[in-house]
Design an enzyme around this catalytic site. Structure first.
Site, PDB file in Angstrom:
ATOM      1  N   ARG A  48       0.843  -1.201   0.000  1.00  0.00           N
ATOM      2  CA  ARG A  48       0.000   0.000   0.000  1.00  0.00           C
ATOM      3  C   ARG A  48       0.875   1.247   0.000  1.00  0.00           C
ATOM      4  NH1 ARG A  48      -5.476  -0.646   2.465  1.00  0.00           N
ATOM      5  NH2 ARG A  48      -5.637  -2.846   2.870  1.00  0.00           N
ATOM      6  N   ASP A 234      -3.675 -21.060  14.897  1.00  0.00           N
ATOM      7  CA  ASP A 234      -2.411 -20.643  14.279  1.00  0.00           C
ATOM      8  C   ASP A 234      -1.469 -21.830  14.053  1.00  0.00           C
ATOM      9  OD1 ASP A 234      -0.515 -18.610  13.415  1.00  0.00           O
ATOM     10  OD2 ASP A 234       0.561 -18.926  15.300  1.00  0.00           O
ATOM     11  N   HIS A 239      -0.201 -26.887  11.204  1.00  0.00           N
ATOM     12  CA  HIS A 239       1.110 -27.542  11.289  1.00  0.00           C
ATOM     13  C   HIS A 239       1.061 -28.868  12.061  1.00  0.00           C
ATOM     14  CE1 HIS A 239       2.478 -23.853   9.676  1.00  0.00           C
ATOM     15  NE2 HIS A 239       2.666 -23.185  10.788  1.00  0.00           N
ATOM     16  N   LYS A 339       3.582 -20.297  22.727  1.00  0.00           N
ATOM     17  CA  LYS A 339       4.542 -19.195  22.602  1.00  0.00           C
ATOM     18  C   LYS A 339       5.169 -18.944  23.964  1.00  0.00           C
ATOM     19  CE  LYS A 339       3.174 -17.524  18.439  1.00  0.00           C
ATOM     20  NZ  LYS A 339       4.077 -17.668  17.299  1.00  0.00           N
ATOM     21  N   LYS A 344      12.847 -23.116  21.931  1.00  0.00           N
ATOM     22  CA  LYS A 344      12.283 -23.451  20.616  1.00  0.00           C
ATOM     23  C   LYS A 344      12.533 -24.929  20.393  1.00  0.00           C
ATOM     24  CE  LYS A 344      11.731 -22.210  15.912  1.00  0.00           C
ATOM     25  NZ  LYS A 344      10.325 -21.945  15.717  1.00  0.00           N
TER      26      LYS A 344
END
Ligand code: BG6
Length: 488
Positions: A48, A234, A239, A339, A344
Site C-alpha cells: 500500500r 495458528d 502444522h 509461545k 524453541k
C-alpha cells in the site's frame, strides 16, 4: 549441480508484511543466489505504501540484513537480486489501483505468474476478483494462499469458494510451511523406504505419540493478528495436524500428489470428534504471564504493547487426540504448542510399548521403552532410543539407553529453507506438499468442535509463566493416562 532455471513472475501481496520480510524474500534471495530462478524472473512486491526506488532498495537491504542468517547477506548478490524486484503500489480497497500491476505484468504476458497472497485471508477473495477483472489470471497462473484460511470451517469455505471462482483447484497452492521442512519429508522416506518400521507402526507396538511445537518467541509485534487466532488456529489446526497425518497415514500408492493427499485426508476424517466431556478432560488452553527467558525478563501476553487486557485468546494449547481406525485405535496422540515457552523445540516422539517381560536383574536396570524421536527444530535429527549393555565386566549385566542417530543431525535449521523448497514447488507446478481443499475443510471441521467448546467455557483458561513448559494442566493432561511429556 546445474539447476533448471525457472522463468516466471512472482507477485507478493503483503510484500511489505512481516512474513514477506522474514521468510519469503530471504527464501527468494536464496533461490536467486543458488541459481534456481532465471535472472530474468521478476518479483513484484505489492504494498500500500508508495516510496521511491532508492528508499525501497534501502528498506529491503536492511530487512535482508536483519532476517538472513549470519554470513548469508552478500552485497554483490543483493545488488543483482534487487534488480529483479519491482515495487507496485496497490490499495486492495481500490480496484482501479490494480491498473499498476497490469502495466507491469503485461510487459511479459506469456510468463507463468505466481500470485502469493501473504495477507489476511479476508482479502483473498477481493484480490482474486480484481486480478480477474484486469484479466491477469491465465491458464499458467497459480495462486498461493497463506494459512490460516479463515477462522473456522464456515469462513474458510466462503474464502475458498471466492478464490475458486477465479482459479481452478489445480492452480491453488494452500501452503503449510511445515511440509517443506526436510525432516518432515524424511518421515515419508523413513516410513515407506524401510521394512524395519513397517510391522511396528501400529497399535500393537506403539504406546502413544507426542507432537510438541514450542517457541520461546512471543507474538513478535503481531499482537492484533495473533489475538484473532490463538494457538489452536495458528499452529494446531494446520502444522501439528499435518505432522500427525504424516505419522498416521497409510502407505500411499505412489508419490503422486493426490495419492499422498488422499491418505492424509483419510486420517483427518478418522480423528475422533470431541464430546463436551472430552473437551473438559482432554484439552488445555492457557495464556502466558510475565516471566523470563534466557535470563531476560519478558512481559505477559496481556501486558504487551497494544494488548487488549480482556483478551481470551490462548497462547498455548495441548490436546489428547484419538484416531478411530484399525491401525491407531487406543493409541493417543498428544499435541501441544505454545509461545514464550522455555525453548524453541519442534519434535515428534513415537513411544513404543514396554517389552512383555524383563529377564534382566533388577539391579538398577531400568528398561525404558524404545522411542523414535524426530526433531525438526532447532536441529534436524532422527534418533532411535534403544537399550544396550553397559560395556563393563561385572557380575550382573547392567543396561543403559543409547541413541542411534538415523541421519546426520543438522543444526541451526531455518524456516526460510522450507519456504525455498515450497516456492520452488509452486514454480514447478508440483502441488504434493500443499493442502487440498478437502484437507483444509476436514481439519477445520474437527477443530471447530473444540473452538466451540472453548467458546462455551468447557475448559477454563489457564496461565503459565513465560519461559516455562506451559501450565501444570498440560502435565496433568498426559499424567492422567499415566504418561509424561518427553524431555531429554
Ligand atoms: C507460523 C505461525 O505459521 O509458524 C507463527 O503463524 C509461528 O505464529 C511460526 O511462529 C513457526 O514456524 P517455525 O518454522 O519457526 O516453527
Amino acid at each position: 549441480m546445474e539447476h533448471h532455471k525457472s522463468l516466471c513472475d512472482i507477485i507478493i501481496f503483503g510484500g511489505h508484511g512481516d512474513l514477506s520480510f522474514r521468510k519469503l524474500l530471504p527464501a527468494l534471495y536464496h533461490l536467486y543466489k543458488e541459481a534456481y530462478l532465471s535472472p530474468d524472473s521478476r518479483i513484484v512486491v505489492i504494498s500500500r505504501r508508495d516510496m521511491t526506488q532508492a528508499k525501497h532498495v534501502e528498506l529491503l537491504r536492511s530487512k535482508m540484513k536483519e532476517f538472513l542468517r549470519d554470513g548469508e547477506y552478500d552485497e554483490e548478490i543483493f545488488s543483482e537480486f534487487i534488480k529483479r524486484i519491482v515495487l507496485c503500489n496497490i490499495d486492495f480497497d481500490n480496484e482501479k489501483s490494480f491498473e499498476h500491476l497490469k502495466k507491469t505484468l503485461d510487459k511479459e504476458e506469456k510468463r507463468d505468474r505466481i500470485y502469493y497472497l501473504s495477507t489476511s485471508s479476508d482479502f483473498f477473495g477481493s484480490i482474486c476478483k480484481s486480478l480477474s477483472a484486469f484479466k491477469l489470471i491465465k491458464s499458467n497462473s497459480r495462486v498461493v494462499l497463506e494459512k490460516p484460511i479463515g477462522r473456522d470451517l464456515e469462513s474458510s469455505q466462503s474464502i475458498n469458494k471466492e478464490v475458486l471462482k477465479y482459479f481452478k483447484e489445480n492452480q491453488v497452492y494452500r501452503i503449510d510451511h511445515y511440509l517443506g521442512k526436510d525432516t518432515v519429508q524424511n518421515i515419508l522416506a523413513l516410513r515407506f523406504s524401510n521394512r524395519f518400521f513397517m510391522p511396528l507402526w501400529d497399535a500393537n507396538n506403539i504406546d502413544h505419540v507426542q507432537i510438541t511445537v514450542s517457541e520461546s518467541v512471543g507474538v513478535e509485534g503481531r499482537w492484533g493478528y495473533y489475538d484473532d487466532y490463538g494457538a489452536l488456529r495458528d499452529m494446531i489446526q494446520n502444522h501439528l495436524l499435518q505432522l500427525l497425518c504424516l505419522i498416521a497415514m497409510e502407505p500411499p500408492c505412489s508419490l503422486a500428489s493426490d495419492s499422498i493427499r488422499d491418505e492424509k485426508v483419510k486420517v483427518l476424517h478418522s480423528l475422533r470428534n470431541m464430546t463436551p466431556e472430552d473437551i473438559r478432560q482432554r484439552t488445555v488452553r492457557a495464556q502466558y504471564k510475565s516471566g523470563s527467558i534466557n535470563g531476560e525478563p519478558v512481559v505477559g501476553y496481556l501486558d504487551a504493547e497494544g494488548a487488549d487486557k480482556n483478551s481470551n485468546t490462548e497462547t498455548f494449547a495441548a490436546l489428547r487426540v484419538d484416531i478411530d481406525n484399525w491401525r491407531w485405535i487406543g493409541v493417543p496422540f498428544y499435541l501441544r504448542s505454545g509461545k514464550r515457552m522455555s525453548k524453541k523445540n519442534s519434535e515428534i516422539v513415537i513411544q513404543f510399548k514396554k517389552i512383555p517381560y524383563s529377564i534382566f536383574p533388577n539391579n538398577g536396570n531400568c528398561i525404558t521403552e524404545n522411542k523414535l524421536v524426530i526433531t525438526l527444530q532447532p536441529k534436524e535429527s532422527i534418533s532411535l532410543k534403544l537399550m544396550n549393555k553397559i560395556p563393563e565386566i561385572t557380575e550382573q549385566m547392567r543396561l543403559q539407553q543409547v541413541d542411534l542417530e538415523l541421519n546426520a543431525p543438522k543444526t541451526n535449521v531455518g524456516t526460510a529453507e522450507a519456504y525455498q523448497r515450497l516456492i520452488l514447488d509452486v514454480i514447478h507446478a508440483n502441488p504434493t506438499l500443499f493442502m487440498r481443499l478437502d484437507e483444509v475443510e476436514a481439519a477445520w471441521r474437527w477443530t471447530d468442535i473444540i473452538l466451540e467448546g472453548w467458546a462455551q467455557n468447557f475448559t477454563t483458561m489457564k496461565t503459565y509463566s513465560a519461559g516455562t513448559d506451559g501450565p501444570s494442566a498440560s502435565i496433568q493432561l498426559i499424567a492422567q493416562d499415566a504418561r509424561s511429556w518427553y524431555d531429554e
